[in-house]
Enzyme design. Structure first.
Site, PDB file in Angstrom:
ATOM      1  N   SER A 136       0.805  -1.226   0.000  1.00  0.00           N
ATOM      2  CA  SER A 136       0.000   0.000   0.000  1.00  0.00           C
ATOM      3  C   SER A 136       0.835   1.272   0.000  1.00  0.00           C
ATOM      4  O   SER A 136       0.377   2.318  -0.462  1.00  0.00           O
ATOM      5  CB  SER A 136      -0.928  -0.002   1.225  1.00  0.00           C
ATOM      6  OG  SER A 136      -0.178  -0.120   2.428  1.00  0.00           O
ATOM      7  N   HIS A 144      -0.989   5.860   6.812  1.00  0.00           N
ATOM      8  CA  HIS A 144      -0.354   5.869   5.487  1.00  0.00           C
ATOM      9  C   HIS A 144      -0.007   7.308   5.112  1.00  0.00           C
ATOM     10  O   HIS A 144      -0.594   8.246   5.637  1.00  0.00           O
ATOM     11  CB  HIS A 144      -1.289   5.281   4.423  1.00  0.00           C
ATOM     12  CG  HIS A 144      -1.404   3.794   4.482  1.00  0.00           C
ATOM     13  ND1 HIS A 144      -2.253   3.152   5.367  1.00  0.00           N
ATOM     14  CD2 HIS A 144      -0.784   2.811   3.789  1.00  0.00           C
ATOM     15  CE1 HIS A 144      -2.151   1.838   5.194  1.00  0.00           C
ATOM     16  NE2 HIS A 144      -1.260   1.609   4.242  1.00  0.00           N
TER      17      HIS A 144
END
Length: 266
Positions: A44, A247
């Site tokens: 990711s 993230h």
């Protein structure tokens, strides 16, 4: 004494220089820059989770991730983007390296965080006790030390086999947190500190295995310094969304990951 031999030599030299300069001025006469065929592998942190918007696949690929940003800036001949959210090393080997070939000239990758239990660490530390957090971090560190090196070695070797002419750049993960005061609802300073220590260990192991494989390691930690969660201007998303939490944001990819990649590729 006749000067004809000297004159003839000067004439020949002038003709040679003119021919040389003329050839240099003709488009295509100089050596052309080799075509860049770029394939971006990984999890990711490569697919661009946190940046959005995403493609229609379950891999959550974003054009605002560092890989498509780098490809757009370098006028590549081809760009292939199989990086996928949630990927572990086995997924790279079984599902992503098929995008590679002998014509591939550049491969980038982030991998290993999911193998080491990134999600479990974050969940245990965010919602569990200090003891839960310590146990999860210790388990992740033990895995990173004992099991992960072999998985990384196999992954890099497979990439080398599938793309023998490519340069391999392995990008690391940033520290997620600043350890300054962060409000009553934030993780404790201690929890944030031990998670960052685990990130440092993961970076060290990844860098070592990348170097052993003849790859280039791009350390992202210096670029994110001062911009982790709890910073005045964070480049890492907090618990604003289940998928995107912990993230990089758009700025994280543009101002953190992309400069780290540029620093080793030019």
């Amino acid at each position: 004494m006749s000067h004809r031999p000297l004159a003839r030599a000067l004439t020949a030299l002038a003709a040679l220089l003119a021919a040389t300069l003329g050839a240099a001025a003709v488009p295509g006469a100089a050596h052309a820059t080799p075509a860049i065929n770029y394939v971006a592998l990984g999890d990711s942190y490569s697919s661009g989770v946190g940046a959005g918007p995403y493609d229609q696949s379950t891999c959550l690929r974003s054009e605002k991730s560092y890989a498509p940003l780098w490809a757009a800036a370098h006028q590549v001949a081809s760009f292939t983007f199989p990086a996928c959210s949630g990927a572990v090393t086995a997924d790279v080997i079984n599902k992503q390296v098929s995008a590679l070939s002998a014509s591939t000239t550049l491969v980038t990758i982030t991998i290993g965080g999911n193998d080491a239990g990134f999600v479990d660490v974050i969940t245990s530390c965010r919602f569990g006790t200090t003891s839960n957090c310590e146990d999860a971090v210790d388990e992740a560190k033990a895995f990173a030390t004992t099991e992960l090196p072999g998985r990384l070695d196999r992954t890099y070797a497979t990439i080398r086999e599938k793309a023998p002419n490519a340069r391999l750049v392995v990008l690391g993960y940033p520290r997620l947190f600043e350890t300054t005061s962060c409000g009553a609802l934030a993780m404790s300073t201690y929890k944030r500190t031990i998670i960052n220590e685990a990130a440092d260990l993961l970076a060290s192991i990844t860098a070592g295995r990348a170097t052993a494989a003849g790859a280039t390691f791009a350390d992202t930690r210096p670029y994110f310094a001062g911009h982790g969660i709890c910073a005045a201007v964070p480049w890492i998303r907090n618990v604003t969304g289940v998928i995107e939490a912990y993230h990089p944001s758009v700025d994280g990819y543009r101002l953190g990951y992309l400069p780290a990649l540029n620093a080793v590729t030019g």
